[in-house]
Design a protein around this motif. Structure first.
Motif, mmCIF file in Angstrom:
data_model
loop_
_atom_site.group_PDB
_atom_site.id
_atom_site.type_symbol
_atom_site.label_atom_id
_atom_site.label_comp_id
_atom_site.label_asym_id
_atom_site.label_seq_id
_atom_site.Cartn_x
_atom_site.Cartn_y
_atom_site.Cartn_z
ATOM 1 N N TYR A 183 0.829 -1.213 0.000
ATOM 2 C CA TYR A 183 0.000 0.000 0.000
ATOM 3 C C TYR A 183 0.861 1.259 0.000
ATOM 4 O O TYR A 183 0.596 2.209 -0.753
ATOM 5 C CB TYR A 183 -0.940 0.007 1.201
ATOM 6 C CG TYR A 183 -1.937 1.135 1.147
ATOM 7 C CD1 TYR A 183 -2.931 1.168 0.171
ATOM 8 C CD2 TYR A 183 -1.878 2.193 2.059
ATOM 9 C CE1 TYR A 183 -3.844 2.210 0.096
ATOM 10 C CE2 TYR A 183 -2.788 3.236 1.995
ATOM 11 C CZ TYR A 183 -3.770 3.244 1.009
ATOM 12 O OH TYR A 183 -4.662 4.284 0.934
ATOM 13 N N GLY A 186 2.056 2.253 -3.269
ATOM 14 C CA GLY A 186 1.057 2.685 -4.246
ATOM 15 C C GLY A 186 0.576 1.606 -5.187
ATOM 16 O O GLY A 186 -0.040 1.905 -6.222
ATOM 17 N N ASN A 190 -5.366 4.321 -3.803
ATOM 18 C CA ASN A 190 -5.986 4.759 -2.560
ATOM 19 C C ASN A 190 -7.151 3.842 -2.184
ATOM 20 O O ASN A 190 -8.113 3.707 -2.940
ATOM 21 C CB ASN A 190 -6.496 6.194 -2.712
ATOM 22 C CG ASN A 190 -7.195 6.684 -1.464
ATOM 23 O OD1 ASN A 190 -6.587 6.801 -0.405
ATOM 24 N ND2 ASN A 190 -8.485 6.988 -1.580
ATOM 25 N N HIS A 192 -10.506 2.855 -0.494
ATOM 26 C CA HIS A 192 -11.704 3.568 -0.070
ATOM 27 C C HIS A 192 -12.761 2.640 0.519
ATOM 28 O O HIS A 192 -13.666 3.081 1.218
ATOM 29 C CB HIS A 192 -12.308 4.333 -1.246
ATOM 30 C CG HIS A 192 -12.488 3.494 -2.481
ATOM 31 N ND1 HIS A 192 -13.543 2.631 -2.658
ATOM 32 C CD2 HIS A 192 -11.710 3.369 -3.597
ATOM 33 C CE1 HIS A 192 -13.429 2.018 -3.823
ATOM 34 N NE2 HIS A 192 -12.329 2.435 -4.424
ATOM 35 N N LYS A 310 -10.960 10.387 7.041
ATOM 36 C CA LYS A 310 -9.690 10.415 6.307
ATOM 37 C C LYS A 310 -8.510 10.319 7.277
ATOM 38 O O LYS A 310 -8.531 10.873 8.370
ATOM 39 C CB LYS A 310 -9.596 11.713 5.513
ATOM 40 C CG LYS A 310 -8.300 11.916 4.733
ATOM 41 C CD LYS A 310 -8.317 13.262 4.039
ATOM 42 C CE LYS A 310 -7.029 13.490 3.246
ATOM 43 N NZ LYS A 310 -5.827 13.501 4.116
ATOM 44 N N LYS A 313 -3.039 8.255 5.554
ATOM 45 C CA LYS A 313 -2.751 7.263 4.519
ATOM 46 C C LYS A 313 -3.886 7.093 3.516
ATOM 47 O O LYS A 313 -3.832 6.214 2.664
ATOM 48 C CB LYS A 313 -2.417 5.916 5.165
ATOM 49 C CG LYS A 313 -1.062 5.893 5.856
ATOM 50 C CD LYS A 313 -0.623 4.474 6.158
ATOM 51 C CE LYS A 313 0.806 4.442 6.657
ATOM 52 N NZ LYS A 313 1.308 3.057 6.844
ATOM 53 N N THR A 314 -4.924 7.898 3.637
ATOM 54 C CA THR A 314 -6.040 7.821 2.684
ATOM 55 C C THR A 314 -6.321 9.215 2.141
ATOM 56 O O THR A 314 -5.928 10.224 2.731
ATOM 57 C CB THR A 314 -7.311 7.258 3.332
ATOM 58 O OG1 THR A 314 -7.821 8.205 4.291
ATOM 59 C CG2 THR A 314 -7.037 5.935 4.026
ATOM 60 N N LYS A 315 -7.030 9.270 1.024
ATOM 61 C CA LYS A 315 -7.363 10.556 0.414
ATOM 62 C C LYS A 315 -8.775 11.009 0.774
ATOM 63 O O LYS A 315 -9.216 12.067 0.357
ATOM 64 C CB LYS A 315 -7.213 10.458 -1.105
ATOM 65 C CG LYS A 315 -5.764 10.288 -1.553
ATOM 66 C CD LYS A 315 -5.633 10.295 -3.058
ATOM 67 C CE LYS A 315 -4.170 10.180 -3.475
ATOM 68 N NZ LYS A 315 -4.018 10.175 -4.961
ATOM 69 N N GLY A 352 -8.905 -0.645 -3.795
ATOM 70 C CA GLY A 352 -8.238 0.625 -4.036
ATOM 71 C C GLY A 352 -8.556 1.172 -5.409
ATOM 72 O O GLY A 352 -9.213 0.520 -6.229
ATOM 73 N N THR A 353 -8.074 2.362 -5.692
ATOM 74 C CA THR A 353 -8.337 3.007 -6.982
ATOM 75 C C THR A 353 -7.549 2.378 -8.117
ATOM 76 O O THR A 353 -7.892 2.563 -9.291
ATOM 77 C CB THR A 353 -7.997 4.502 -6.895
ATOM 78 O OG1 THR A 353 -6.649 4.652 -6.405
ATOM 79 C CG2 THR A 353 -8.955 5.222 -5.955
#
Length: 488
Positions: A183, A186, A190, A192, A310, A313-315, A352-353
């Protein structure tokens, strides 16, 4: 060292040994292994443990502490002689108690640390009682029965400067550290959304309390077993395991497996406190179109949705889905039709994204999806591994206690275990709120205002702001004689 010196507090004993060593240094320096033979461990490098709850999981905890080679099991406390018999036989030199309060009162000068492996409802009072005496503590999962208790123990670890560890041993597995590295690098973008699921409960739930009073076994002190819980007559098939399905004592599948399955998301994403939660639960029918109503018992299945704010470590916010009773999320499309989802009955999925990853129970067997990606992706190791992984969880605590507060890093100290437990207790608030009912103004039937709503959580004041009735479960009232310090 004479008997008086042996009974000194940990810090005083270390100072005594240090000063003695300095005094003789001018005469001769002798390697420690020569004095005691190879493999010898000096008294200052050993941990003396008193254990509360020594059957079942307590039995295996104690065995693993001893296996570290640096722990002395000096005191054993259990309310059930039959349940404790094997451990008592394994450690014949240990002094045995039934009442943990008496043990702490009479023997506190003679041990360094306490392990707690009782039913959930007695975790917090026993652990805090030990912490107030300056003892390091190892507490089985879930850390506490109530949300308020978790906050108290988290703060107490800092206040009393003791080394702490929760018994979710998977926190020491390589899997969670591998996922942290993926994680942080990357690989899946991200995160979610998270899904965690379990096939628990594997004990009866969604049932009425027995009306058949039974005779208390001669080997069991029923009053001490009840501890903080309300006074009730003894019934069969509650002790030693099925208490998990009753709110007075247990915390359901969330308490049993949540600390194992949701620990990885907390570590990977640095999750803290829930902002809102909602739940749906399985319904039990006792006749045609007639729902059973068993508010004392945890429902047979549930789906809880928690939102976490948030983090660094998250957006944005993270939505976590918890499913128990055999309910599972939809299989990810990246997983082949015959490939195992989680470990079958249990698992955690990160969405994740840029991709997905999953693991099995205890954060084990971490893998990226599709599985072919695991052969292609290589990242640099960033986080130190725990020797022995899950089995090393116990030795890690023993060594941390010997080193002292703040000297070593542990896998599940209360600063992590506390917020994790609070989240699980918050999820249980939504489940318990489902059974709150009020008579209709018409005089027939009931309304259920806690169903089909989202509970909003005020973390600072520790209360639900939009449905006050559920706040009664944030902090329960203890039976007289079983409160401790801040928990009274």
């Amino acid at each position: 060292m004479n008997e008086k010196d042996k009974n000194l507090p940990d810090n005083s004993r270390r100072d005594f040994l240090k000063n003695t060593a300095l005094a003789v240094a001018g005469f001769m320096i002798v390697p420690r292994h020569v004095l005691g033979g190879r493999g010898f461990v000096a008294p200052s490098d050993r941990l003396t443990i008193a254990s509360i709850g020594v059957g079942g999981k307590g039995e295996s905890d104690i065995a693993n502490f001893f296996k570290s080679g640096k722990a002395d099991i000096a005191y054993l406390c259990d309310v059930d002689e039959k349940r404790a018999a094997k451990t008592v036989g394994n450690f014949p030199k240990a002094k045995v108690y039934k009442d943990w309060r008496q043990m702490l009162d009479k023997e506190s000068k003679n041990f360094d640390a306490v392990s707690v492996s009782t039913p959930d409802h007695n975790h917090a009072v026993a652990a805090l009682g030990a912490m107030q005496l300056g003892k390091h503590v190892y507490v089985q999962k879930p850390l506490t029965h109530d949300l308020y208790e978790a906050r108290v123990l988290t703060n107490a670890a800092k206040k009393y400067k003791v080394v702490t560890q929760m018994g979710n041993q998977g926190a020491s597995n390589d899997g969670v550290r591998q996922m942290m590295e993926w994680y942080d690098d990357g690989i899946i973008g991200n995160v979610h959304t998270i899904y965690s699921w379990t096939n628990r409960p594997v004990w009866p739930q969604g049932i009425p309390w027995s009306t058949n009073k039974a005779e208390v076994p001669k080997t069991l002190d029923w009053d001490l077993w009840l501890g903080t819980a309300p006074q009730k007559d003894y019934v069969e098939k509650l002790v030693p395991f099925n208490w998990r399905g009753w709110w007075d004592y247990g915390t359901g599948a969330l308490g049993d497996m949540g600390c194992h399955l949701l620990e990885a998301p907390f570590r990977v994403l640095d999750l803290q406190y829930v902002s809102d939660v909602q739940a749906s639960v399985g319904t039990v029918y006792v006749d045609e179109f007639k729902q059973g109503y068993f508010p004392e018992s945890v429902p047979p299945s549930s789906h809880v949705t928690m939102t976490f704010p948030k983090t660094n470590k998250t957006k944005g916010p993270v939505v976590v889905h918890w499913m128990d009773g055999g309910i599972q999320p939809e299989r990810p499309e990246e997983l082949g039709p015959n490939e195992m989802f989680g470990d079958g009955g249990n698992g955690t999925l990160f969405i994740g994204t840029k991709g997905k990853m999953m693991c099995s129970t205890y954060g084990a067997n971490a893998r990226l999806l599709p599985l072919s990606k695991n052969e292609q992706v290589k990242v640099k190791q960033k986080y130190a591994r725990v020797p022995g992984q899950a089995e090393g969880h116990y030795a890690q605590w023993v060594e941390g206690c010997i080193a002292g507060y703040g000297k070593t890093q542990l896998s599940s100290p209360f600063e992590i275990a506390g917020p994790l437990t609070e989240a699980l207790c918050m999820a249980n608030l939504a489940i318990r709120g489902y059974d709150i009912r009020k008579p209709r103004t018409t005089g027939t039937g009931f309304t259920y205002p806690g169903r089909y709503v989202k509970l909003l959580w005020d973390n600072q004041n520790m209360k639900v702001t939009n449905f006050d009735d559920v706040n009664q479960f944030v902090r329960r009232k203890y039976r007289d004689g079983f409160g401790v310090g801040e928990l009274v």
